[in-house]
Design a protein around this motif. Structure first.
Motif, PDB file in Angstrom:
ATOM      1  N   THR A 221       0.840  -1.197   0.000  1.00  0.00           N
ATOM      2  CA  THR A 221       0.000   0.000   0.000  1.00  0.00           C
ATOM      3  C   THR A 221       0.877   1.250   0.000  1.00  0.00           C
ATOM      4  OG1 THR A 221      -1.796   1.160   1.142  1.00  0.00           O
ATOM      5  CG2 THR A 221      -0.147   0.111   2.528  1.00  0.00           C
ATOM      6  N   HIS A 222       0.292   2.352  -0.499  1.00  0.00           N
ATOM      7  CA  HIS A 222       0.940   3.655  -0.363  1.00  0.00           C
ATOM      8  C   HIS A 222       0.249   4.484   0.705  1.00  0.00           C
ATOM      9  CE1 HIS A 222      -2.437   4.422  -3.151  1.00  0.00           C
ATOM     10  NE2 HIS A 222      -2.497   5.592  -2.539  1.00  0.00           N
ATOM     11  N   ASP A 223      -0.798   3.920   1.312  1.00  0.00           N
ATOM     12  CA  ASP A 223      -1.610   4.632   2.292  1.00  0.00           C
ATOM     13  C   ASP A 223      -1.121   4.303   3.698  1.00  0.00           C
ATOM     14  OD1 ASP A 223      -3.778   5.084   4.225  1.00  0.00           O
ATOM     15  OD2 ASP A 223      -4.989   5.600   2.479  1.00  0.00           O
ATOM     16  N   LEU A 224      -0.568   5.294   4.389  1.00  0.00           N
ATOM     17  CA  LEU A 224       0.016   5.069   5.704  1.00  0.00           C
ATOM     18  C   LEU A 224      -1.025   4.649   6.732  1.00  0.00           C
ATOM     19  CD1 LEU A 224       2.505   5.142   7.487  1.00  0.00           C
ATOM     20  CD2 LEU A 224       2.139   7.572   7.826  1.00  0.00           C
ATOM     21  N   ASN A 225      -2.200   5.276   6.702  1.00  0.00           N
ATOM     22  CA  ASN A 225      -3.232   4.900   7.669  1.00  0.00           C
ATOM     23  C   ASN A 225      -3.695   3.459   7.457  1.00  0.00           C
ATOM     24  OD1 ASN A 225      -3.887   7.312   9.395  1.00  0.00           O
ATOM     25  ND2 ASN A 225      -4.091   8.251   7.390  1.00  0.00           N
ATOM     26  N   GLU A 226      -3.769   3.028   6.196  1.00  0.00           N
ATOM     27  CA  GLU A 226      -4.125   1.639   5.910  1.00  0.00           C
ATOM     28  C   GLU A 226      -3.054   0.694   6.444  1.00  0.00           C
ATOM     29  OE1 GLU A 226      -6.310  -0.205   2.256  1.00  0.00           O
ATOM     30  OE2 GLU A 226      -4.222   0.116   1.661  1.00  0.00           O
ATOM     31  N   ALA A 227      -1.795   1.062   6.243  1.00  0.00           N
ATOM     32  CA  ALA A 227      -0.696   0.243   6.749  1.00  0.00           C
ATOM     33  C   ALA A 227      -0.759   0.113   8.263  1.00  0.00           C
ATOM     34  CB  ALA A 227       0.639   0.853   6.323  1.00  0.00           C
ATOM     35  N   MET A 228      -1.007   1.237   8.940  1.00  0.00           N
ATOM     36  CA  MET A 228      -1.052   1.232  10.395  1.00  0.00           C
ATOM     37  C   MET A 228      -2.223   0.397  10.905  1.00  0.00           C
ATOM     38  SD  MET A 228       1.469   3.056  11.586  1.00  0.00           S
ATOM     39  CE  MET A 228       2.728   4.143  10.895  1.00  0.00           C
ATOM     40  N   ARG A 229      -3.308   0.387  10.158  1.00  0.00           N
ATOM     41  CA  ARG A 229      -4.501  -0.338  10.596  1.00  0.00           C
ATOM     42  C   ARG A 229      -4.364  -1.845  10.393  1.00  0.00           C
ATOM     43  NH1 ARG A 229     -10.374  -0.850   8.724  1.00  0.00           N
ATOM     44  NH2 ARG A 229     -11.443  -1.023  10.715  1.00  0.00           N
ATOM     45  N   LEU A 230      -3.731  -2.244   9.301  1.00  0.00           N
ATOM     46  CA  LEU A 230      -3.704  -3.658   8.939  1.00  0.00           C
ATOM     47  C   LEU A 230      -2.463  -4.402   9.423  1.00  0.00           C
ATOM     48  CD1 LEU A 230      -4.951  -3.569   5.224  1.00  0.00           C
ATOM     49  CD2 LEU A 230      -6.281  -4.088   7.279  1.00  0.00           C
ATOM     50  N   GLY A 231      -1.333  -3.728   9.466  1.00  0.00           N
ATOM     51  CA  GLY A 231      -0.065  -4.431   9.596  1.00  0.00           C
ATOM     52  C   GLY A 231       0.269  -4.890  11.006  1.00  0.00           C
ATOM     53  N   ASP A 232       0.582  -6.195  11.148  1.00  0.00           N
ATOM     54  CA  ASP A 232       1.242  -6.657  12.369  1.00  0.00           C
ATOM     55  C   ASP A 232       2.660  -6.093  12.414  1.00  0.00           C
ATOM     56  OD1 ASP A 232      -0.883  -8.390  13.358  1.00  0.00           O
ATOM     57  OD2 ASP A 232      -0.398  -9.683  11.653  1.00  0.00           O
ATOM     58  N   ARG A 233       3.298  -6.069  11.237  1.00  0.00           N
ATOM     59  CA  ARG A 233       4.589  -5.412  11.075  1.00  0.00           C
ATOM     60  C   ARG A 233       4.561  -4.662   9.752  1.00  0.00           C
ATOM     61  NH1 ARG A 233       8.464  -8.967  10.190  1.00  0.00           N
ATOM     62  NH2 ARG A 233      10.190  -7.617  10.775  1.00  0.00           N
ATOM     63  N   VAL A 267      -0.270  11.272  10.535  1.00  0.00           N
ATOM     64  CA  VAL A 267      -1.047  10.120  10.980  1.00  0.00           C
ATOM     65  C   VAL A 267      -1.787  10.464  12.269  1.00  0.00           C
ATOM     66  CG1 VAL A 267      -0.881   7.762  11.868  1.00  0.00           C
ATOM     67  CG2 VAL A 267       0.488   8.446   9.923  1.00  0.00           C
ATOM     68  N   ASP A 268      -3.020  10.016  12.378  1.00  0.00           N
ATOM     69  CA  ASP A 268      -3.791  10.169  13.606  1.00  0.00           C
ATOM     70  C   ASP A 268      -3.285   9.119  14.602  1.00  0.00           C
ATOM     71  OD1 ASP A 268      -5.575  10.381  15.655  1.00  0.00           O
ATOM     72  OD2 ASP A 268      -7.375  10.202  14.425  1.00  0.00           O
ATOM     73  N   ARG A 269      -2.364   9.525  15.446  1.00  0.00           N
ATOM     74  CA  ARG A 269      -1.716   8.585  16.357  1.00  0.00           C
ATOM     75  C   ARG A 269      -2.685   8.006  17.378  1.00  0.00           C
ATOM     76  NH1 ARG A 269       4.344  10.922  17.410  1.00  0.00           N
ATOM     77  NH2 ARG A 269       4.755  11.527  15.269  1.00  0.00           N
ATOM     78  N   SER A 270      -3.748   8.719  17.680  1.00  0.00           N
ATOM     79  CA  SER A 270      -4.689   8.238  18.687  1.00  0.00           C
ATOM     80  C   SER A 270      -5.342   6.925  18.269  1.00  0.00           C
ATOM     81  CB  SER A 270      -5.769   9.288  18.955  1.00  0.00           C
ATOM     82  OG  SER A 270      -6.599   9.469  17.826  1.00  0.00           O
ATOM     83  N   ARG A 271      -5.328   6.616  16.976  1.00  0.00           N
ATOM     84  CA  ARG A 271      -5.936   5.375  16.491  1.00  0.00           C
ATOM     85  C   ARG A 271      -4.951   4.210  16.475  1.00  0.00           C
ATOM     86  NH1 ARG A 271     -10.892   6.477  14.415  1.00  0.00           N
ATOM     87  NH2 ARG A 271     -11.337   8.642  13.867  1.00  0.00           N
ATOM     88  N   VAL A 272      -3.688   4.482  16.787  1.00  0.00           N
ATOM     89  CA  VAL A 272      -2.659   3.460  16.681  1.00  0.00           C
ATOM     90  C   VAL A 272      -2.004   3.154  18.015  1.00  0.00           C
ATOM     91  CG1 VAL A 272      -0.464   2.838  15.586  1.00  0.00           C
ATOM     92  CG2 VAL A 272      -2.209   4.106  14.284  1.00  0.00           C
TER      93      VAL A 272
END
Length: 363
Positions: A221-233, A267-272
């Motif tokens: 992905t090129h979408d950082l929020n998507e990466a943060m939401r889906l990725g274990d790593r 990035v909205d850090r509060s969601r991560v």
């Protein structure tokens, strides 16, 4: 359980003398130097390991090399140098026939633009990989139907692709990958063609399926929020290289360099973030003797804000044995997404604080 995927010192150079270009890269040459000689270094010295059952997200801007890397993982592109191993098998040493066998049975791919056959109905599209394997019709239709049901498409088996929305078409593509029961799923910008609401729905679908199936997944992905939401790593790529690998919290709290820091600034850090990322560990080790609300290391940031809003003192963070492992003063919440970090952080902090006050009021 799925097998381990390993990439070791992978290079991919397009041009007239790729092997010589790899040697120059190893000696310290830059991509621009190679380009002047007619070579393009798409992937440079990439190594990583994906453990069984993980979602490993490769994130980067256009031209960073992430899609080229993905195609080397299943042999669609041959590495100029390096190795790919899956389940202990060296895929870079296989013949063309052996690679086709691996792709038919062990590795499935979900494409960005659905790649459905317009002249086949939904069930036939979902069963296509099984047909390639030579699975008898009754069995492949049964397995394809089960995969469609998992993806929320029960009842749509006889529909045609052009009768489906974009999100539903992508679900068919995902069902086709799942029907083969492959151990490894490769997903190349699979949700980027969808509108934001459908995209989030597909992310929810993938996470729900992963809780049940525990596949090994490489997601581009090129979408950082998507990466943060889906990725274990998550691996962050730039100019063909991986510049940082870690969890979402690792990358947000400890960016490896200025490039990563600038990449994550909106990035909205509060969601991560969770309590483990923001707690102060200087006071720890004693058993907590407190009847007030506490947190665990995995407590989400917004819930942490809610707890903090109810207390006049720092939030105590307890481990599974009720031992104090840290505390979260309110100032620490501000440090991570407070006013001093700019307008985008202020908005995130306001949302987090608002969520906290709302939860506190309900409590």
């Amino acid at each position: 359980m799925s097998a381990t995927l390993e990439a070791e010192n992978l290079y991919k150079v397009f041009g007239r003398r790729p092997d010589g270009a790899v040697e120059r890269l190893r000696a310290g040459a830059g991509r621009d130097e190679l380009r002047a000689d007619g070579n393009t270094a798409a992937v440079v010295d990439v190594s990583f390991t994906v453990e069984p059952g993980q979602i490993f997200v490769v994130m980067g801007l256009s031209g960073s090399g992430k899609s080229t890397l993905l195609r080397m993982l299943n042999g669609l592109l041959e590495p100029t140098a390096g190795q790919v191993r899956f389940g202990g098998q060296n895929l870079t040493k296989l013949s063309g026939r052996e690679l086709r066998e691996v792709r038919a049975k062990k590795i499935s791919m979900v494409f960005q633009h659905f790649a459905l056959f317009p002249h086949r109905d939904v069930l036939q599209n979902a069963a296509y990989g099984l047909a390639v394997q030579g699975v008898p019709r009754a069995e492949r239709e049964r397995r394809a139907g089960e995969a469609l049901a998992l993806c929320g498409l029960a009842g749509w088996e006889k529909s045609w692709p052009d009768e489906l929305s974009g999100g539903m078409q992508q679900r068919v593509g995902l069902a086709r990958a799942l029907a083969t029961d492959a151990d490894l799923l490769l997903m190349d910008e699979s949700f980027s063609a969808l509108d934001p609401l459908i995209r989030r729905d597909m992310q929810d679908q993938l996470l729900e399926l992963q809780r049940t199936l525990r596949k090994t997944i490489v997601f581009i992905t090129h979408d950082l929020n998507e990466a943060m939401r889906l990725g274990d790593r998550i691996a962050v790529m730039r100019d063909g290289r991986i510049v940082q690998t870690g969890t979402a919290e690792d990358i947000l709290v400890r960016p490896a360099n200025d490039y990563v820091a600038s990449f994550i600034q909106d990035v909205d850090r509060s969601r991560v973030l969770t309590a483990s990322a923001v707690m102060d560990t200087e006071v720890q080790g004693d058993e907590a003797d407190c009847d007030c609300a506490t947190a665990t290391p995995d407590t989400p940031f917004t819930e942490l804000c809610a707890i903090s809003a109810r207390l006049r003192h720092p939030v105590a963070v307890l481990d599974g044995e009720e031992q104090l492992v840290g505390v979260v003063p309110r100032r620490r919440l501000v440090e991570f997404i407070g006013d001093e970090q700019g307008p985008s952080r202020s908005a995130a902090a306001a949302r987090a604080a608002g969520d906290g006050r709302a939860v506190a009021a309900r409590a």
